[in-house]
Design a protein around this motif. Sequence first.
Motif, PDB file in Angstrom:
ATOM      1  N   UNK A  10       0.746  -1.310   0.049  1.00  0.00           N
ATOM      2  CA  UNK A  10      -0.207   0.019   0.049  1.00  0.00           C
ATOM      3  C   UNK A  10       0.880   1.418   0.041  1.00  0.00           C
ATOM      4  N   UNK A  11       0.799   1.908  -1.175  1.00  0.00           N
ATOM      5  CA  UNK A  11       1.813   3.126  -1.342  1.00  0.00           C
ATOM      6  C   UNK A  11       0.859   4.438  -1.135  1.00  0.00           C
ATOM      7  N   UNK A  12       1.318   5.137  -0.079  1.00  0.00           N
ATOM      8  CA  UNK A  12       0.712   6.518  -0.097  1.00  0.00           C
ATOM      9  C   UNK A  12       1.596   7.822  -0.584  1.00  0.00           C
ATOM     10  N   UNK A  13       1.288   8.652  -1.478  1.00  0.00           N
ATOM     11  CA  UNK A  13       2.012   9.775  -1.904  1.00  0.00           C
ATOM     12  C   UNK A  13       1.277  11.025  -1.530  1.00  0.00           C
ATOM     13  N   UNK A  14       1.639  12.179  -0.972  1.00  0.00           N
ATOM     14  CA  UNK A  14       1.169  13.456  -0.942  1.00  0.00           C
ATOM     15  C   UNK A  14       0.618  13.632  -2.377  1.00  0.00           C
ATOM     16  N   UNK A  15      -0.700  14.178  -2.583  1.00  0.00           N
ATOM     17  CA  UNK A  15      -1.537  14.568  -3.845  1.00  0.00           C
ATOM     18  C   UNK A  15      -0.396  15.347  -4.662  1.00  0.00           C
ATOM     19  N   UNK A  95      12.076 -16.114 -16.107  1.00  0.00           N
ATOM     20  CA  UNK A  95      13.125 -16.270 -15.087  1.00  0.00           C
ATOM     21  C   UNK A  95      13.226 -17.145 -14.247  1.00  0.00           C
ATOM     22  N   UNK A  96      12.233 -18.247 -13.764  1.00  0.00           N
ATOM     23  CA  UNK A  96      12.165 -19.425 -13.162  1.00  0.00           C
ATOM     24  C   UNK A  96      13.022 -20.583 -14.203  1.00  0.00           C
ATOM     25  N   UNK A  97      12.621 -20.157 -15.558  1.00  0.00           N
ATOM     26  CA  UNK A  97      13.011 -21.234 -16.716  1.00  0.00           C
ATOM     27  C   UNK A  97      14.590 -20.941 -16.452  1.00  0.00           C
ATOM     28  N   UNK A  98      15.109 -19.713 -16.792  1.00  0.00           N
ATOM     29  CA  UNK A  98      16.576 -19.515 -16.856  1.00  0.00           C
ATOM     30  C   UNK A  98      17.222 -20.106 -15.507  1.00  0.00           C
ATOM     31  N   UNK A  99      16.559 -20.020 -14.565  1.00  0.00           N
ATOM     32  CA  UNK A  99      17.359 -20.682 -13.107  1.00  0.00           C
ATOM     33  C   UNK A  99      17.391 -21.906 -13.181  1.00  0.00           C
ATOM     34  N   UNK A 100      16.481 -22.731 -14.143  1.00  0.00           N
ATOM     35  CA  UNK A 100      16.544 -24.270 -13.949  1.00  0.00           C
ATOM     36  C   UNK A 100      17.713 -24.497 -15.088  1.00  0.00           C
ATOM     37  N   UNK A 101      17.876 -23.660 -15.748  1.00  0.00           N
ATOM     38  CA  UNK A 101      18.971 -24.084 -16.942  1.00  0.00           C
ATOM     39  C   UNK A 101      20.141 -23.839 -16.447  1.00  0.00           C
ATOM     40  N   UNK A 102      20.419 -23.000 -15.314  1.00  0.00           N
ATOM     41  CA  UNK A 102      21.796 -22.689 -14.881  1.00  0.00           C
ATOM     42  C   UNK A 102      22.259 -21.248 -15.073  1.00  0.00           C
ATOM     43  N   UNK A 103      21.289 -20.366 -15.532  1.00  0.00           N
ATOM     44  CA  UNK A 103      21.471 -19.123 -15.846  1.00  0.00           C
ATOM     45  C   UNK A 103      21.115 -18.303 -14.274  1.00  0.00           C
ATOM     46  N   UNK A 104      21.902 -17.396 -13.785  1.00  0.00           N
ATOM     47  CA  UNK A 104      21.511 -16.527 -12.857  1.00  0.00           C
ATOM     48  C   UNK A 104      20.655 -15.450 -13.409  1.00  0.00           C
ATOM     49  N   UNK A 105      19.377 -15.394 -12.884  1.00  0.00           N
ATOM     50  CA  UNK A 105      18.449 -14.368 -13.239  1.00  0.00           C
ATOM     51  C   UNK A 105      17.626 -13.940 -11.941  1.00  0.00           C
ATOM     52  N   UNK A 106      16.855 -12.714 -12.134  1.00  0.00           N
ATOM     53  CA  UNK A 106      16.514 -12.074 -10.716  1.00  0.00           C
ATOM     54  C   UNK A 106      15.219 -13.006 -10.152  1.00  0.00           C
ATOM     55  N   UNK A 107      15.371 -13.124  -9.000  1.00  0.00           N
ATOM     56  CA  UNK A 107      14.026 -13.550  -8.319  1.00  0.00           C
ATOM     57  C   UNK A 107      12.790 -12.719  -8.540  1.00  0.00           C
ATOM     58  N   UNK A 108      11.728 -13.276  -8.498  1.00  0.00           N
ATOM     59  CA  UNK A 108      10.574 -12.582  -8.964  1.00  0.00           C
ATOM     60  C   UNK A 108       9.338 -13.046  -8.187  1.00  0.00           C
ATOM     61  N   UNK A 109       8.354 -12.402  -7.765  1.00  0.00           N
ATOM     62  CA  UNK A 109       7.139 -12.777  -7.216  1.00  0.00           C
ATOM     63  C   UNK A 109       5.770 -11.868  -7.414  1.00  0.00           C
ATOM     64  N   UNK A 110       4.606 -12.397  -7.536  1.00  0.00           N
ATOM     65  CA  UNK A 110       3.458 -11.493  -7.808  1.00  0.00           C
ATOM     66  C   UNK A 110       3.185 -10.913  -6.747  1.00  0.00           C
ATOM     67  N   UNK A 111       2.721  -9.559  -6.657  1.00  0.00           N
ATOM     68  CA  UNK A 111       2.506  -8.931  -5.430  1.00  0.00           C
ATOM     69  C   UNK A 111       1.115  -8.009  -5.933  1.00  0.00           C
ATOM     70  N   UNK A 112       0.389  -7.394  -4.867  1.00  0.00           N
ATOM     71  CA  UNK A 112      -0.749  -6.366  -5.066  1.00  0.00           C
ATOM     72  C   UNK A 112      -0.509  -5.151  -4.881  1.00  0.00           C
ATOM     73  N   UNK A 113      -0.619  -4.042  -5.761  1.00  0.00           N
ATOM     74  CA  UNK A 113      -0.317  -2.837  -5.215  1.00  0.00           C
ATOM     75  C   UNK A 113      -1.753  -1.867  -5.066  1.00  0.00           C
ATOM     76  N   UNK A 114      -1.586  -1.248  -4.185  1.00  0.00           N
ATOM     77  CA  UNK A 114      -2.576   0.067  -4.085  1.00  0.00           C
ATOM     78  C   UNK A 114      -1.823   1.313  -3.856  1.00  0.00           C
ATOM     79  N   UNK A 115      -2.258   2.342  -4.598  1.00  0.00           N
ATOM     80  CA  UNK A 115      -1.704   3.701  -4.615  1.00  0.00           C
ATOM     81  C   UNK A 115      -2.756   4.591  -4.124  1.00  0.00           C
ATOM     82  N   UNK A 116      -2.440   5.272  -2.792  1.00  0.00           N
ATOM     83  CA  UNK A 116      -3.457   6.017  -2.165  1.00  0.00           C
ATOM     84  C   UNK A 116      -4.886   5.479  -2.283  1.00  0.00           C
ATOM     85  N   UNK A 117      -4.828   4.133  -1.961  1.00  0.00           N
ATOM     86  CA  UNK A 117      -6.102   3.402  -1.428  1.00  0.00           C
ATOM     87  C   UNK A 117      -6.959   3.050  -2.706  1.00  0.00           C
ATOM     88  N   UNK A 118      -6.315   3.078  -3.915  1.00  0.00           N
ATOM     89  CA  UNK A 118      -6.624   2.544  -5.068  1.00  0.00           C
ATOM     90  C   UNK A 118      -5.996   1.538  -5.694  1.00  0.00           C
TER      91      UNK A 118
END
Length: 360
Positions: A10-15, A95-118
């Motif tokens: 939940x991100x809050x930014x001044x208007x 990225x997960x596929x790259x990791x299975x083949x032995x290539x370093x790649x960024x870790x990642x995951x899904x998240x939900x984002x809210x901005x100023x309540x929306x």
Amino acid sequence: MNHHIFPTYRVSIEPKRLKELQKNIWDEKPVPSIMEVDKRPYEIGISYRGDHIRKFRKKSFRIDLGTCSDYFEGREIHLNAEYRDPSIMRSKLSFDFFQTTGTFSPDCKHVLLELNGKSKGIYLQLESVDDLFLQKRKLPNGPIFYATNYHANFSLLNPKSEPKKSLLSGYRRKIGNDKDALDLEMLIYKINTIPRSDFGGEIIKYLDVKKYLLWLCGVICTQNYDGFIHNYSLYRNEETGLYEIIPWDYDATWGRDVHGGMMEHDYVPIEGYNTLTARLLDVKDFRDQYRLLLEEILETSFTAAALEPKITSLHTQLRPYLTLDPYMRNSIPKFDKEPEFILRFIADRNSYLRNHLKDL
């Protein structure tokens, strides 16, 4: 713990500050704001990120945490909108596929984002490729350059075949100093000037060839057309002195292009693109090595059987949250057809590549 529940940021930014952010989408300066995760507030800086994607309705963000945070395992993260990918899982799959083949790649995951309540919907949180990325993988320190546009094609010429103003055109230095920048210029110069007869023996003094070929297998399987000339990071391992390549931004893959349109399974040839790839595959030993690596991946990790459980599981996890995404909720029927679309692409791409192994 229920793995089907994604964390909500939940991100809050001044208007006034939010207006500043929205007014100039190209401004790299982070806007101070607060991000609350699991009822815990973090002081952050937020800015838009990406190249052409900044113009999309659903924007991608860079979150600057200031100091290294245990929760986020870094001092900055990237929140990718995956706006043109109707499955919102192509980057994660890649990225997960790259990791299975032995290539370093960024870790990642899904998240939900809210901005100023929306609700802003589902995002992919991507690890930053920086010094902490290296430490986490017990890799030696070394400079890191991001390939941010199509000029990062390992050539002396830009994509319009004009001489580059600088050999570093297309790169942004993430970690390192001016000497490291000169070193990268030297690499690009060498790639283009070593005589053909000496190339195999010389390039191994600058580049970790096996790692590059493994990365190439990953780009070729996922068919990231853009991945050859940007959407990667270059890291120079200080212990070996050799450059290694790390993939980045993989939503235009698995049978779709940067606009989310269908890309035929045979669009990218088995030899791939860019000057460095062409020169490496011109050396018989490297070509043979590439063929063997690719052959093994086509038999093991890049098959519909190997990838189907992962695709089904991700689809099932994401599905309930699509209604919360103002940019995705009208395209749920399309989202539901994507697993089948991706699996068909894998089967077709796999047989196309198998048929062309003999060309290598």
